[in-house]
Write a protein that holds these residues in place. Structure first.
Motif, PDB file in Angstrom:
ATOM      1  N   ILE A  52       0.846  -1.205   0.000  1.00 54.76           N
ATOM      2  CA  ILE A  52       0.000   0.000   0.000  1.00 54.76           C
ATOM      3  C   ILE A  52       0.884   1.258   0.000  1.00 54.76           C
ATOM      4  O   ILE A  52       0.628   2.220  -0.734  1.00 54.76           O
ATOM      5  N   ALA A  53       1.957   1.208   0.796  1.00 54.27           N
ATOM      6  CA  ALA A  53       2.860   2.364   0.854  1.00 54.27           C
ATOM      7  C   ALA A  53       3.567   2.554  -0.497  1.00 54.27           C
ATOM      8  O   ALA A  53       3.739   3.689  -0.974  1.00 54.27           O
ATOM      9  N   GLU A  54       3.930   1.441  -1.135  1.00 53.02           N
ATOM     10  CA  GLU A  54       4.578   1.528  -2.453  1.00 53.02           C
ATOM     11  C   GLU A  54       3.647   2.174  -3.477  1.00 53.02           C
ATOM     12  O   GLU A  54       4.038   3.075  -4.221  1.00 53.02           O
ATOM     13  N   LEU A  55       2.413   1.690  -3.490  1.00 55.87           N
ATOM     14  CA  LEU A  55       1.439   2.241  -4.453  1.00 55.87           C
ATOM     15  C   LEU A  55       1.222   3.727  -4.208  1.00 55.87           C
ATOM     16  O   LEU A  55       1.080   4.509  -5.147  1.00 55.87           O
ATOM     17  N   THR A  56       1.213   4.110  -2.940  1.00 59.47           N
ATOM     18  CA  THR A  56       1.016   5.534  -2.605  1.00 59.47           C
ATOM     19  C   THR A  56       2.085   6.388  -3.287  1.00 59.47           C
ATOM     20  O   THR A  56       1.797   7.453  -3.846  1.00 59.47           O
ATOM     21  N   VAL A  57       3.312   5.899  -3.262  1.00 55.53           N
ATOM     22  CA  VAL A  57       4.404   6.648  -3.911  1.00 55.53           C
ATOM     23  C   VAL A  57       4.151   6.745  -5.420  1.00 55.53           C
ATOM     24  O   VAL A  57       4.259   7.825  -6.012  1.00 55.53           O
ATOM     25  N   PHE A  58       3.778   5.631  -6.031  1.00 57.59           N
ATOM     26  CA  PHE A  58       3.548   5.658  -7.491  1.00 57.59           C
ATOM     27  C   PHE A  58       2.405   6.606  -7.847  1.00 57.59           C
ATOM     28  O   PHE A  58       2.498   7.383  -8.797  1.00 57.59           O
ATOM     29  N   TYR A  59       1.315   6.535  -7.070  1.00 55.00           N
ATOM     30  CA  TYR A  59       0.139   7.357  -7.395  1.00 55.00           C
ATOM     31  C   TYR A  59       0.377   8.843  -7.113  1.00 55.00           C
ATOM     32  O   TYR A  59      -0.323   9.689  -7.658  1.00 55.00           O
ATOM     33  N   SER A  60       1.343   9.142  -6.247  1.00 61.23           N
ATOM     34  CA  SER A  60       1.525  10.559  -5.900  1.00 61.23           C
ATOM     35  C   SER A  60       1.962  11.384  -7.119  1.00 61.23           C
ATOM     36  O   SER A  60       1.804  12.600  -7.131  1.00 61.23           O
ATOM     37  N   SER A  83      -3.124   7.829  -0.431  1.00 56.88           N
ATOM     38  CA  SER A  83      -2.907   6.568   0.264  1.00 56.88           C
ATOM     39  C   SER A  83      -4.203   5.757   0.328  1.00 56.88           C
ATOM     40  O   SER A  83      -4.194   4.526   0.234  1.00 56.88           O
ATOM     41  N   GLN A  84      -5.329   6.447   0.399  1.00 57.64           N
ATOM     42  CA  GLN A  84      -6.608   5.734   0.404  1.00 57.64           C
ATOM     43  C   GLN A  84      -6.903   5.099  -0.959  1.00 57.64           C
ATOM     44  O   GLN A  84      -7.480   4.016  -1.040  1.00 57.64           O
ATOM     45  N   ALA A  85      -6.463   5.769  -2.013  1.00 56.72           N
ATOM     46  CA  ALA A  85      -6.600   5.167  -3.354  1.00 56.72           C
ATOM     47  C   ALA A  85      -5.738   3.906  -3.434  1.00 56.72           C
ATOM     48  O   ALA A  85      -6.119   2.914  -4.064  1.00 56.72           O
ATOM     49  N   ALA A  86      -4.586   3.953  -2.771  1.00 55.40           N
ATOM     50  CA  ALA A  86      -3.712   2.772  -2.740  1.00 55.40           C
ATOM     51  C   ALA A  86      -4.365   1.640  -1.947  1.00 55.40           C
ATOM     52  O   ALA A  86      -4.319   0.475  -2.356  1.00 55.40           O
ATOM     53  N   ASP A  87      -5.007   1.982  -0.820  1.00 61.37           N
ATOM     54  CA  ASP A  87      -5.714   0.964  -0.022  1.00 61.37           C
ATOM     55  C   ASP A  87      -6.698   0.191  -0.912  1.00 61.37           C
ATOM     56  O   ASP A  87      -6.741  -1.031  -0.910  1.00 61.37           O
ATOM     57  N   ILE A  88      -7.484   0.961  -1.636  1.00 57.59           N
ATOM     58  CA  ILE A  88      -8.573   0.353  -2.416  1.00 57.59           C
ATOM     59  C   ILE A  88      -8.015  -0.485  -3.563  1.00 57.59           C
ATOM     60  O   ILE A  88      -8.377  -1.647  -3.753  1.00 57.59           O
ATOM     61  N   PRO A  98     -16.031  12.357  -1.583  1.00 55.77           N
ATOM     62  CA  PRO A  98     -14.999  13.081  -2.331  1.00 55.77           C
ATOM     63  C   PRO A  98     -13.673  12.300  -2.404  1.00 55.77           C
ATOM     64  O   PRO A  98     -12.917  12.450  -3.361  1.00 55.77           O
ATOM     65  N   LEU A  99     -13.411  11.459  -1.399  1.00 60.56           N
ATOM     66  CA  LEU A  99     -12.173  10.673  -1.406  1.00 60.56           C
ATOM     67  C   LEU A  99     -12.282   9.544  -2.434  1.00 60.56           C
ATOM     68  O   LEU A  99     -11.322   9.214  -3.131  1.00 60.56           O
ATOM     69  N   LEU A 100     -13.465   8.979  -2.520  1.00 63.69           N
ATOM     70  CA  LEU A 100     -13.712   7.932  -3.519  1.00 63.69           C
ATOM     71  C   LEU A 100     -13.571   8.500  -4.925  1.00 63.69           C
ATOM     72  O   LEU A 100     -12.996   7.880  -5.813  1.00 63.69           O
ATOM     73  N   GLU A 101     -14.081   9.714  -5.108  1.00 63.27           N
ATOM     74  CA  GLU A 101     -13.995  10.354  -6.426  1.00 63.27           C
ATOM     75  C   GLU A 101     -12.527  10.573  -6.790  1.00 63.27           C
ATOM     76  O   GLU A 101     -12.097  10.347  -7.916  1.00 63.27           O
ATOM     77  N   GLN A 102     -11.753  10.995  -5.794  1.00 67.30           N
ATOM     78  CA  GLN A 102     -10.311  11.207  -6.010  1.00 67.30           C
ATOM     79  C   GLN A 102      -9.647   9.885  -6.417  1.00 67.30           C
ATOM     80  O   GLN A 102      -8.800   9.853  -7.312  1.00 67.30           O
ATOM     81  N   CYS A 103     -10.038   8.817  -5.785  1.00 64.68           N
ATOM     82  CA  CYS A 103      -9.495   7.503  -6.113  1.00 64.68           C
ATOM     83  C   CYS A 103      -9.838   7.127  -7.555  1.00 64.68           C
ATOM     84  O   CYS A 103      -8.976   6.656  -8.314  1.00 64.68           O
ATOM     85  N   PRO A 108     -13.495   1.898  -8.455  1.00 69.64           N
ATOM     86  CA  PRO A 108     -14.400   1.480  -7.379  1.00 69.64           C
ATOM     87  C   PRO A 108     -15.709   2.268  -7.346  1.00 69.64           C
ATOM     88  O   PRO A 108     -15.771   3.403  -7.804  1.00 69.64           O
ATOM     89  N   GLN A 109     -16.732   1.645  -6.799  1.00 67.39           N
ATOM     90  CA  GLN A 109     -18.045   2.279  -6.608  1.00 67.39           C
ATOM     91  C   GLN A 109     -18.328   2.414  -5.124  1.00 67.39           C
ATOM     92  O   GLN A 109     -18.193   1.426  -4.402  1.00 67.39           O
TER      93      GLN A 109
END
Ligand code: ATP
Ligand code: MG
Length: 334
Positions: free
Chosen positions: A88-96, A138-143, A159-164, A182-183
């Motif tokens: 999850i932490a790795e994905l957070t870096v990529f998505y940033s 990081s929440q987008a990475a969680d999902i 709004p966080l889901l929309e960001q994801c 995700p929905q």
């Protein structure tokens, strides 16, 4: 193939009525039909509790116990600890790389939360940390670490889901179709109000009734709940629509006829003290079975640990597979 649910809660305190009606009841309904991953979001909790690690640590098992007590079945739900899934932490870096700072600053949930945390982030959010501003990433990475498709949440999370979803679309458009969009699934009570009349009951807002509050504490909280301030005397007519006592009667009172309460209140035939007493009783009855289950898990911490270990192992396997897909798509699969 069952679809995957990914949802999470922050170990920053016990569960309250907002969690139960806003999200928990949907978890219970959905646990039979999905592959279900439930994240105890300790890394996210640290974004605004970095200076209080004991609080987060203590609440990991507290929160797990609460979730088991409301009726989640550990045979059907994989409970896992976020920090134990480094993917999850790795994905957070990529998505940033895929989200602008301006977009994060505009996120309505982040904006509201910064305003509520003046002590930590300053009066105008001038001391906001990089980590807190970035928690939607990081929440987008969680999902997406689990290719979560269905996300049961309370309304504050939309709004966080929309960001994801934006991050997913951006990722797929650059690196090729890899992640699922995700929905969000909202419950019937998508936003539960606080005792103070605030739009949201929240752990950190001091306006919550917690599922493990003692009868004494519940009494105090209900006595202090916001009611129609125009009602001074017992037999003054009042407006139940702006009264938190009536609001919670609607949520938890299974016996009393709500239309009757409403009618009596409007006609001045119902005093606030009587109405509050009735609510206390209804609240205690409603919470009783949850408290009994909690007692069982409190007495068996080894069972709680086993549940977390088992769920975390399943989550790790799933995230590892997804990580391979992501790295391949990004051409960093050396
Ligand atoms: P914190 O103040 O630490 O953020 P919180 O009460 O907002 O605490 P979270 O762990 O952030 O709790 O939220 C867990 C889930 O519960 C989310 O899906 C959130 O939308 C939902 N939830 C929390 N409070 C409410 C509420 N008052 N009404 C509806 N849903 C809620
Ligand atoms: Mg929250």
């Amino acid at each position: 193939m069952k679809k995957t649910i990914l949802t999470g809660l922050r170990p920053t305190g016990n569960l309250h009525l907002g969690h139960l009606f806003g999200a928990g009841q949907n978890y219970i309904k959905m646990q039979n039909d999905y592959e279900f991953f439930l994240e105890i979001a300790d890394v996210q909790a640290l974004t605004d509790n970095f200076n209080n690690p004991e609080k987060v640590r203590k609440n990991v098992s507290e929160l797990t116990i609460d979730l088991l007590s409301i009726g989640l079945d550990p045979e059907k739900v994989n409970f896992f600890i976020q920090s134990k899934i480094p993917e999850i932490a790795e994905l957070t870096v990529f998505y940033s790389n895929l989200v602008t700072v301006a977009r994060l600053e505009r996120n309505p949930t982040v904006k509201t939360e910064i305003a509520q945390k003046k002590e930590l982030f300053g009066n105008n959010g001038e001391s906001i940390t990089y980590g807190f501003l970035g928690y939607p990433v990081s929440q987008a990475a969680d999902i997406t670490a689990f290719n979560g498709e269905v996300i049961p949440v309370g309304e504050d999370q939309l709004p966080l889901l929309e960001q994801c979803r934006e991050i997913v679309r951006k990722f797929n458009s650059i690196y090729g179709e890899t992640l699922k969009e995700p929905q969000a699934i909202l419950s019937d009570t998508k936003r539960v109000k606080g005792l103070d009349g605030n739009d949201k009951m929240g752990k950190s807002l001091g306006n919550a009734i917690f599922l493990n509050d003692s009868e004494e504490v519940i009494k105090k909280k209900i006595m202090g709940a916001v009611t129609d301030s125009n009602k001074i005397k017992k037999d003054d007519p009042a407006n139940p629509d702006i009264c938190m006592v009536y609001y919670y009667h609607n949520l938890v009172n299974k016996n009393e006829n709500k239309e009757k309460i409403c009618r009596e209140c409007k006609k001045g035939e119902r005093g606030c003290v009587q109405c509050k007493k009735e609510l206390m009783e209804a609240m205690n009855n409603f919470l009783q079975p949850i408290k009994e289950k909690r007692k069982y898990y409190e007495e068996h911490p080894e069972i709680v640990k086993e549940i977390l270990d088992k769920g975390t192992k399943k989550a790790k396997e799933k995230a590892e597979t997804q990580m391979k897909n992501v790295k391949k798509a990004m051409k960093i699969d050396y």
